[in-house]
Design an enzyme around this catalytic site. Structure first.
Site, PDB file in Angstrom:
ATOM      1  N   LYS A  50       0.868  -1.192   0.000  1.00 52.22           N
ATOM      2  CA  LYS A  50       0.000   0.000   0.000  1.00 52.22           C
ATOM      3  C   LYS A  50       0.890   1.222   0.000  1.00 52.22           C
ATOM      4  O   LYS A  50       1.981   1.201   0.577  1.00 52.22           O
ATOM      5  CB  LYS A  50      -0.869   0.018   1.259  1.00 52.22           C
ATOM      6  CG  LYS A  50      -2.114   0.869   1.120  1.00 52.22           C
ATOM      7  CD  LYS A  50      -3.242   0.058   0.555  1.00 52.22           C
ATOM      8  CE  LYS A  50      -4.467   0.882   0.256  1.00 52.22           C
ATOM      9  NZ  LYS A  50      -5.610   0.006  -0.046  1.00 52.22           N
TER      10      LYS A  50
ATOM     11  N   ASP B  86      -7.195   4.082  -4.378  1.00 51.93           N
ATOM     12  CA  ASP B  86      -7.796   3.967  -3.039  1.00 51.93           C
ATOM     13  C   ASP B  86      -8.404   5.359  -2.772  1.00 51.93           C
ATOM     14  O   ASP B  86      -8.696   6.086  -3.736  1.00 51.93           O
ATOM     15  CB  ASP B  86      -6.730   3.567  -1.995  1.00 51.93           C
ATOM     16  CG  ASP B  86      -7.350   3.124  -0.666  1.00 51.93           C
ATOM     17  OD1 ASP B  86      -7.804   1.974  -0.570  1.00 51.93           O
ATOM     18  OD2 ASP B  86      -7.394   3.929   0.281  1.00 51.93           O
TER      19      ASP B  86
HETATM   20  P1  NDP Z   1     -12.967   7.605  -2.656  1.00 51.76           P
HETATM   21  O1  NDP Z   1     -11.904   8.584  -2.469  1.00 51.76           O
HETATM   22  O2  NDP Z   1     -13.546   7.374  -3.985  1.00 51.76           O
HETATM   23  O3  NDP Z   1     -14.174   7.898  -1.667  1.00 51.76           O
HETATM   24  C1  NDP Z   1     -13.960   7.989  -0.291  1.00 51.76           C
HETATM   25  C2  NDP Z   1     -15.255   8.411   0.374  1.00 51.76           C
HETATM   26  O4  NDP Z   1     -15.108   8.294   1.790  1.00 51.76           O
HETATM   27  C3  NDP Z   1     -15.621   9.848   0.085  1.00 51.76           C
HETATM   28  O5  NDP Z   1     -17.011   9.993   0.147  1.00 51.76           O
HETATM   29  C4  NDP Z   1     -14.934  10.562   1.249  1.00 51.76           C
HETATM   30  O6  NDP Z   1     -15.508  11.811   1.560  1.00 51.76           O
HETATM   31  C5  NDP Z   1     -15.158   9.600   2.374  1.00 51.76           C
HETATM   32  N1  NDP Z   1     -14.093   9.735   3.362  1.00 51.76           N
HETATM   33  C6  NDP Z   1     -12.766   9.611   3.143  1.00 51.76           C
HETATM   34  N2  NDP Z   1     -12.076   9.843   4.259  1.00 51.76           N
HETATM   35  C7  NDP Z   1     -12.985  10.126   5.192  1.00 51.76           C
HETATM   36  C8  NDP Z   1     -12.896  10.455   6.555  1.00 51.76           C
HETATM   37  N3  NDP Z   1     -11.718  10.540   7.171  1.00 51.76           N
HETATM   38  N4  NDP Z   1     -14.055  10.646   7.239  1.00 51.76           N
HETATM   39  C9  NDP Z   1     -15.249  10.557   6.601  1.00 51.76           C
HETATM   40  N5  NDP Z   1     -15.395  10.273   5.300  1.00 51.76           N
HETATM   41  C10 NDP Z   1     -14.286  10.051   4.621  1.00 51.76           C
HETATM   42  O7  NDP Z   1     -12.367   6.226  -2.056  1.00 51.76           O
HETATM   43  P2  NDP Z   1     -12.881   4.738  -2.281  1.00 51.76           P
HETATM   44  O8  NDP Z   1     -14.340   4.702  -2.458  1.00 51.76           O
HETATM   45  O9  NDP Z   1     -12.008   4.102  -3.275  1.00 51.76           O
HETATM   46  O10 NDP Z   1     -12.486   4.082  -0.876  1.00 51.76           O
HETATM   47  C11 NDP Z   1     -13.401   3.987   0.211  1.00 51.76           C
HETATM   48  C12 NDP Z   1     -12.948   2.888   1.154  1.00 51.76           C
HETATM   49  O11 NDP Z   1     -12.924   1.641   0.462  1.00 51.76           O
HETATM   50  C13 NDP Z   1     -11.546   3.057   1.733  1.00 51.76           C
HETATM   51  O12 NDP Z   1     -11.531   2.506   3.047  1.00 51.76           O
HETATM   52  C14 NDP Z   1     -10.684   2.201   0.822  1.00 51.76           C
HETATM   53  O13 NDP Z   1      -9.506   1.780   1.467  1.00 51.76           O
HETATM   54  C15 NDP Z   1     -11.639   1.037   0.591  1.00 51.76           C
HETATM   55  N6  NDP Z   1     -11.392   0.215  -0.589  1.00 51.76           N
HETATM   56  C16 NDP Z   1     -11.308   0.748  -1.843  1.00 51.76           C
HETATM   57  C17 NDP Z   1     -11.125  -0.058  -2.936  1.00 51.76           C
HETATM   58  C18 NDP Z   1     -11.113   0.474  -4.318  1.00 51.76           C
HETATM   59  O14 NDP Z   1     -11.044  -0.345  -5.248  1.00 51.76           O
HETATM   60  N7  NDP Z   1     -11.186   1.766  -4.546  1.00 51.76           N
HETATM   61  C19 NDP Z   1     -10.955  -1.510  -2.782  1.00 51.76           C
HETATM   62  C20 NDP Z   1     -11.155  -1.995  -1.440  1.00 51.76           C
HETATM   63  C21 NDP Z   1     -11.332  -1.139  -0.385  1.00 51.76           C
HETATM   64  P3  NDP Z   1     -14.741  13.175   1.153  1.00 51.76           P
HETATM   65  O15 NDP Z   1     -15.041  13.384  -0.288  1.00 51.76           O
HETATM   66  O16 NDP Z   1     -15.319  14.203   2.043  1.00 51.76           O
HETATM   67  O17 NDP Z   1     -13.267  12.929   1.410  1.00 51.76           O
HETATM   68  O1  2IT Z   2      -7.958  -1.735  -0.514  1.00 50.82           O
HETATM   69  C1  2IT Z   2      -7.933  -2.243  -1.656  1.00 50.82           C
HETATM   70  O2  2IT Z   2      -8.085  -3.451  -1.838  1.00 50.82           O
HETATM   71  C2  2IT Z   2      -7.733  -1.356  -2.802  1.00 50.82           C
HETATM   72  N1  2IT Z   2      -7.651  -0.136  -2.625  1.00 50.82           N
HETATM   73  C3  2IT Z   2      -7.606  -1.903  -4.180  1.00 50.82           C
HETATM   74  C4  2IT Z   2      -6.194  -2.369  -4.426  1.00 50.82           C
HETATM   75  C5  2IT Z   2      -5.896  -2.822  -5.836  1.00 50.82           C
HETATM   76  O3  2IT Z   2      -4.722  -3.132  -6.056  1.00 50.82           O
HETATM   77  O4  2IT Z   2      -6.785  -2.897  -6.687  1.00 50.82           O
END
Ligand code: NDP
Ligand code: 2IT
Length: 449
Positions: free
Chosen positions: A128, A168
């Site tokens: 990461k 992420d």
């Molecule tokens: P994005 O940046 O697309 O969206 C993140 C969302 O969460 C936004 O709505 C953001 O709001 C909110 N957010 C972020 N930080 C905070 C905080 N500290 N407090 C409250 N709200 C917060 O990210 P993703 O959707 O990609 O990721 C969301 C979660 O999913 C994370 O935990 C990530 O690690 C996990 N994840 C993502 C994957 C992926 O493929 N993208 C895969 C597996 C897990 P704001 O706009 O206000 O920051």
């Molecule tokens: O937390 C996660 O699994 C991710 N942000 C996706 C990682 C990836 O390599 O697709």
């Protein structure tokens, strides 16, 4: 030694060696608690100190990211890549750009990623990276210059068979594309070193959808163990980014009604549910206009916006935390349980605090940890790597079929290793044991490295 004293000793040592890293401690404790019995029964795992080695990153790269903003000022951010474990494949995991990013958060994420990637059954190790760069309010050119500077240092440490970053929080298709462009320029090679790329340059169909869709497929499998489904259910989702958007889309397609979405400033609750048309507006608002979720309540005045709050006080059958770590605490778990919530499916990484998890499990409701239910994202990244290696692209249907198969297999593994004597499926234990076994086995075979 019994399991409790094993965990206590292990954690004391870990905290002493890694002070000031609370998120990392939290993630490790959960896994060590799950696998303690398994380790204590194996003299080899004990003697070869496999768990002690797993918690020590193979390599941590920390670097300066200097760039110039639109006002002509020099800005310096911190850059990181935690290369946690390569026992079963090249380091693989996302890059996070968020003001809160620090070493503890990236070590917890890389640690979780190691077991998650193992669960997918694809050959990917754990890693990461990220930066404390805050993309909010930055211009397109500032984002591009930052991504280029980040990769100008990181490019020498990554590669298609070494370490494959992806998105992420704060890193989506736009940022991956800028990073890929700079990587290609510096390495003078067109390779599949990033996943989540655009379709025109080697990306996989369905990768944007995969995490949210995969979480819903996993939720369907959980509900099916109780003869239930998403149909007719009320769902509260947190977040409004990549994972939340596609979780909302799939939950709706499966017949549920999504009541809430949020961002770091507050949440919206729509008493009529977020219809497909309204969800389309959220896609536009967040991905194109890069606006705030509060604007939803201006456009649809029957919805309410609650500032500085999270959605867990609203009534729902299914909760899907899809924003960030530790965003659902014990008091909020009590509210969900009181309101009749029967199923919690994590889309985010470690969104539920340990005391909240204990409450869900004590109440015997369905609860899945992110490393199982959000693994669809990285699994589809693994499929993107395969397509890149073959120089082929699969159809959306083909990728979706494979994603469904992988989520179903992860669910089966959780049932196999997590079912307790009374029949309750402990998904935390199931995911941790199953994910750990393969990595531990590979590490034993490869010697003390
Ligand atoms: P994005 O940046 O697309 O969206 C993140 C969302 O969460 C936004 O709505 C953001 O709001 C909110 N957010 C972020 N930080 C905070 C905080 N500290 N407090 C409250 N709200 C917060 O990210 P993703 O959707 O990609 O990721 C969301 C979660 O999913 C994370 O935990 C990530 O690690 C996990 N994840 C993502 C994957 C992926 O493929 N993208 C895969 C597996 C897990 P704001 O706009 O206000 O920051
Ligand atoms: O937390 C996660 O699994 C991710 N942000 C996706 C990682 C990836 O390599 O697709």
């Amino acid at each position: 030694m019994n399991a409790k004293s094993y965990v206590d000793n292990f954690m004391n040592e870990l905290v002493t060696k890694n002070p000031g890293e609370p998120e990392f401690h939290q993630a490790v404790r959960e896994v060590v608690e799950s696998v303690a019995d398994y380790i204590l029964e194996s003299p080899q795992l004990m003697k070869m100190k496999v768990m002690e080695r797993i918690v020590e990153p193979e390599r941590v790269i920390m670097f300066r990211v200097p760039w110039v903003n639109d006002a002509g000022e020099v800005v310096i951010n911190k850059g990181y890549r935690v290369q946690m474990n390569s026992a079963i494949g090249p380091y693989k995991g996302g890059v996070r750009f968020h003001a809160s990013v620090n070493l503890s958060i990236l070590k917890f994420l890389a640690f979780e990623q190691t077991f998650k990637n193992s669960l997918t059954t694809l050959p990917m190790g754990g890693g990461k990276g990220g930066s404390n760069f805050d993309p909010k309010g930055k211009s397109e050119m500032e984002i591009m210059r930052f991504c280029q500077s980040f990769i100008t240092e990181l490019y020498r440490h990554i590669g298609p068979d070494t370490d494959v970053p992806a998105g992420d929080i704060g890193v989506g298709g736009r940022e991956v594309a800028y990073m890929f462009g700079q990587y290609k320029r510096l390495s003078n090679e067109f390779t599949g070193t990033f996943t989540g790329k655009g379709i025109s340059f080697g990306g996989s169909l369905m990768r944007p959808e995969a995490t949210g869709y995969g979480a819903c497929y996993f939720g369907e499998a959980m509900l099916a163990t109780r003869g239930d489904s998403y149909k007719g259910k009320k769902v509260c989702i947190s977040g409004s980014g990549n994972v939340a958007q596609f979780a909302a889309k799939k939950a709706t397609e499966l017949g549920a009604t999504v009541m809430t979405m949020s961002d770091s400033n507050g949440y919206i609750y729509d008493p009529d549910g977020i219809s497909p048309e309204k969800l389309q507006y959220i896609f536009q608002l967040k991905n194109v206009l890069r606006g705030r979720i509060r604007e939803y309540a201006n456009k649809y005045p029957t919805a309410k916006y609650v500032a500085d709050a999270r959605p867990w006080g609203e009534k729902c059958d299914i909760a899907m935390p899809c924003a960030t770590q530790n965003e659902l605490n014990g008091a909020e778990a009590d509210m969900l349980l009181k309101n009749g919530c029967k199923c919690v499916v994590e889309g985010a990484n470690m969104p539920t605090t340990p005391d909240a998890i204990a409450k869900f499990q004590a109440a015997k409701i369905l609860y899945s940890p992110g490393k199982a239910s959000n693994a669809g994202g990285v699994a589809t990244s693994g499929l993107e790597m395969s397509q890149n290696s073959m120089r082929l692209g699969w159809s959306a249907e083909e990728v979706d079929q494979r994603l469904r198969g992988i989520m179903s297999n992860i669910h089966s593994a959780c049932v196999k290793y997590g079912t307790e004597p009374d029949g309750y499926i402990n998904y935390v234990k199931g995911a941790n044991i199953s994910g750990f076994m393969k990595v531990a086995d590979a590490m034993l075979a490869q010697g003390i490295v």
